[in-house]
Motif scaffolding. Structure first.
Motif, PDB file in Angstrom:
ATOM      1  N   GLU A 219       9.917  57.650 -39.426  1.00 11.67           N
ATOM      2  CA  GLU A 219       9.076  57.559 -38.238  1.00 11.67           C
ATOM      3  C   GLU A 219       9.038  56.155 -37.638  1.00 11.67           C
ATOM      4  N   ASP A 220       9.354  55.128 -38.437  1.00 14.55           N
ATOM      5  CA  ASP A 220       9.221  53.745 -37.976  1.00 14.55           C
ATOM      6  C   ASP A 220      10.457  53.238 -37.238  1.00 14.55           C
ATOM      7  N   ASN A 221      11.237  54.158 -36.657  1.00 14.65           N
ATOM      8  CA  ASN A 221      12.442  53.824 -35.883  1.00 14.65           C
ATOM      9  C   ASN A 221      13.565  53.255 -36.737  1.00 14.65           C
ATOM     10  N   ILE A 228      30.104  58.730 -47.813  1.00 15.06           N
ATOM     11  CA  ILE A 228      30.839  58.736 -49.077  1.00 15.06           C
ATOM     12  C   ILE A 228      30.184  57.772 -50.084  1.00 15.06           C
ATOM     13  N   GLY A 229      28.881  57.857 -50.179  1.00 18.57           N
ATOM     14  CA  GLY A 229      28.147  57.096 -51.186  1.00 18.57           C
ATOM     15  C   GLY A 229      27.753  55.703 -50.786  1.00 18.57           C
ATOM     16  N   GLU A 230      28.264  55.193 -49.664  1.00 12.68           N
ATOM     17  CA  GLU A 230      27.923  53.858 -49.199  1.00 12.68           C
ATOM     18  C   GLU A 230      26.842  53.955 -48.124  1.00 12.68           C
ATOM     19  N   THR A 231      25.690  53.322 -48.368  1.00 15.39           N
ATOM     20  CA  THR A 231      24.572  53.445 -47.448  1.00 15.39           C
ATOM     21  C   THR A 231      24.521  52.280 -46.462  1.00 15.39           C
ATOM     22  N   SER A 232      24.078  52.575 -45.247  1.00 15.00           N
ATOM     23  CA  SER A 232      23.895  51.567 -44.204  1.00 15.00           C
ATOM     24  C   SER A 232      22.598  51.850 -43.467  1.00 15.00           C
ATOM     25  N   SER A 233      21.931  50.775 -43.044  1.00 12.70           N
ATOM     26  CA  SER A 233      20.669  50.901 -42.318  1.00 12.70           C
ATOM     27  C   SER A 233      20.929  50.938 -40.820  1.00 12.70           C
ATOM     28  N   TYR A 234      20.162  51.744 -40.120  1.00  8.44           N
ATOM     29  CA  TYR A 234      20.282  51.899 -38.673  1.00  8.44           C
ATOM     30  C   TYR A 234      18.901  51.788 -38.027  1.00  8.44           C
ATOM     31  N   GLU A 235      18.916  51.568 -36.730  1.00  8.84           N
ATOM     32  CA  GLU A 235      17.712  51.671 -35.915  1.00  8.84           C
ATOM     33  C   GLU A 235      17.883  52.846 -34.964  1.00  8.84           C
ATOM     34  N   TRP A 236      16.772  53.421 -34.529  1.00  8.30           N
ATOM     35  CA  TRP A 236      16.860  54.466 -33.527  1.00  8.30           C
ATOM     36  C   TRP A 236      15.741  54.300 -32.506  1.00  8.30           C
ATOM     37  N   GLU A 237      15.980  54.837 -31.311  1.00  4.05           N
ATOM     38  CA  GLU A 237      14.955  54.858 -30.279  1.00  4.05           C
ATOM     39  C   GLU A 237      15.210  56.037 -29.352  1.00  4.05           C
ATOM     40  N   PRO A 238      14.182  56.493 -28.643  1.00  2.58           N
ATOM     41  CA  PRO A 238      14.381  57.591 -27.692  1.00  2.58           C
ATOM     42  C   PRO A 238      15.380  57.212 -26.607  1.00  2.58           C
ATOM     43  N   ASP A 239      16.273  58.137 -26.316  1.00  2.00           N
ATOM     44  CA  ASP A 239      17.284  57.926 -25.284  1.00  2.00           C
ATOM     45  C   ASP A 239      17.019  58.836 -24.092  1.00  2.00           C
ATOM     46  N   LYS A 240      16.679  60.073 -24.398  1.00  2.00           N
ATOM     47  CA  LYS A 240      16.257  61.058 -23.407  1.00  2.00           C
ATOM     48  C   LYS A 240      15.147  61.893 -24.039  1.00  2.00           C
ATOM     49  N   LYS A 241      14.591  62.809 -23.269  1.00  2.00           N
ATOM     50  CA  LYS A 241      13.484  63.611 -23.802  1.00  2.00           C
ATOM     51  C   LYS A 241      13.925  64.525 -24.936  1.00  2.00           C
ATOM     52  N   ASP A 242      15.209  64.833 -24.997  1.00  2.00           N
ATOM     53  CA  ASP A 242      15.705  65.677 -26.081  1.00  2.00           C
ATOM     54  C   ASP A 242      16.753  64.953 -26.917  1.00  2.00           C
ATOM     55  N   ASP A 249      25.017  47.401 -35.659  1.00  2.00           N
ATOM     56  CA  ASP A 249      26.104  46.494 -35.300  1.00  2.00           C
ATOM     57  C   ASP A 249      26.870  47.033 -34.090  1.00  2.00           C
ATOM     58  N   TYR A 250      28.160  47.355 -34.286  1.00  2.00           N
ATOM     59  CA  TYR A 250      29.023  47.733 -33.169  1.00  2.00           C
ATOM     60  C   TYR A 250      29.236  49.237 -33.064  1.00  2.00           C
ATOM     61  N   GLU A 251      28.422  50.036 -33.752  1.00  2.00           N
ATOM     62  CA  GLU A 251      28.579  51.482 -33.704  1.00  2.00           C
ATOM     63  C   GLU A 251      27.247  52.137 -33.365  1.00  2.00           C
ATOM     64  N   GLY A 252      27.319  53.359 -32.879  1.00  2.00           N
ATOM     65  CA  GLY A 252      26.105  54.073 -32.533  1.00  2.00           C
ATOM     66  C   GLY A 252      26.366  55.558 -32.375  1.00  2.00           C
ATOM     67  N   PHE A 253      25.291  56.354 -32.418  1.00  2.00           N
ATOM     68  CA  PHE A 253      25.383  57.808 -32.302  1.00  2.00           C
ATOM     69  C   PHE A 253      24.268  58.313 -31.398  1.00  2.00           C
ATOM     70  N   THR A 254      24.604  59.223 -30.485  1.00  2.00           N
ATOM     71  CA  THR A 254      23.557  60.002 -29.834  1.00  2.00           C
ATOM     72  C   THR A 254      23.151  61.104 -30.807  1.00  2.00           C
ATOM     73  N   MET A 255      21.873  61.525 -30.722  1.00  2.00           N
ATOM     74  CA  MET A 255      21.360  62.514 -31.677  1.00  2.00           C
ATOM     75  C   MET A 255      20.562  63.575 -30.919  1.00  2.00           C
TER      76      MET A 255
END
Length: 307
Positions: A219-221, A228-242, A249-255
């Protein structure tokens, strides 16, 4: 690396301070020789920094041009405004921060450095160091030139001093702060992965698909993804209502979350469908043969060479 800004060349006044004594009462030839020796020594170039406190480097610097792999970029770099390449602030406590916004949605990432000054070829060089990155900075004609400190591929980032960093406005939908994104939260495991039009829904190499990609949303963004077993930390924020946007870093995902499934898209050819789970499946990654690409190759595949 993007826009040449007209700037005034400023002259630097370098003051040398020499410590020593000159006995004007000496009258014999040996005294004159000794005096000459002292004079020669004081005019010899020192390998000590001219300004060990790095005063000329202190403050905020923003990139406006870049030279990469033999190409000069003066308006934009890889589709990003030049100011997104580097926003550097050098502080008087021997620390520095650099903001880089070169992921698909231009989200900023802040990197922390320590710094020290070294005299190289008669000029002061600011060395920036972090656990993973190293840069060497010099100042010429009022601009800062930043190069890689651990290798030299010819890359130069040009920065100009500024009182305030450029803020890049990006339009967002109104009312996103009122939307409930709780359906995105929790633990998720992959059930299908598409990479460059190839679909994997059973195994990725020797790994079961459900353990190859795992994601936990908070919940804290913040979020944690295991590849494959290697963990990485990400941030997230609202992009659209859905839709959310998750980046590192240099990568990102829409969700997007639809009918109990979570859909990730890196907008570069990788799509991941995940299902929600109460707890992650147990799996021993050490027992799997090492015949699968590592995390970085999966997220950033090299382009095939054509002959």
């Amino acid at each position: 690396m993007k826009k040449i800004i007209c700037f005034c060349l400023s002259a630097f006044l370098i003051t040398g301070i020499f410590c020593g004594c000159s006995d004007k009462k000496k009258t014999n030839s040996s005294s004159k020789n000794e005096s000459a020796t002292v004079s020669a020594e004081t005019t010899t170039e020192s390998d000590e920094p001219i300004d060990n406190e790095g005063k000329q480097f202190l403050g905020k610097w923003e990139s406006y041009k870049a030279y990469v792999l033999g190409e000069e970029y003066e308006t934009e770099y890889a589709g990003y405004p030049l100011s997104a390449v580097a926003k550097l602030e050098v502080k008087d406590d021997k620390t520095a921060t650099m903001i880089v916004a070169l992921n698909p949605h231009g989200k900023e990432n802040t990197f922390n450095f320590s710094w020290h000054i070294e005299n190289i070829d008669g000029g002061d060089v600011l060395h920036l160091a972090s656990p993973t990155d190293f840069y060497d900075c010099t100042i010429k004609q009022g601009q800062m030139l930043m190069r890689y400190g651990d290798y030299d591929d010819g890359t130069i980032i040009y920065l100009m001093k500024t009182n305030q960093f450029t803020v890049i406005e990006r339009p967002t939908e109104p009312g996103l702060d009122k939307v409930d994104y709780s359906s995105f939260m929790g633990r998720w495991e992959a059930e299908e992965v598409t990479m460059e039009d190839t679909v994997y829904n059973d195994k990725l190499g020797e790994y079961p698909i459900n353990v190859a990609f795992r994601l936990e949303m908070f919940e804290d963004n913040n979020a944690v993804m295991s590849i494959i077993g290697e963990t990485s930390s990400y941030e997230w924020e609202p992009d659209k209502k859905d839709q959310l946007y998750m980046w590192r870093d240099y990568e990102g995902f829409t969700m997007k979350c639809t009918d109990g499934k979570l859909y990730l898209d890196d907008e570069k050819g990788m799509k991941i469908t995940l299902k929600q789970v109460e707890k992650f499946s147990e799996y021993d990654f050490n027992k799997t043969p090492e015949d699968i690409p590592d995390e970085d190759i999966i997220l950033n595949p090299e382009e095939e060479t054509t002959t």
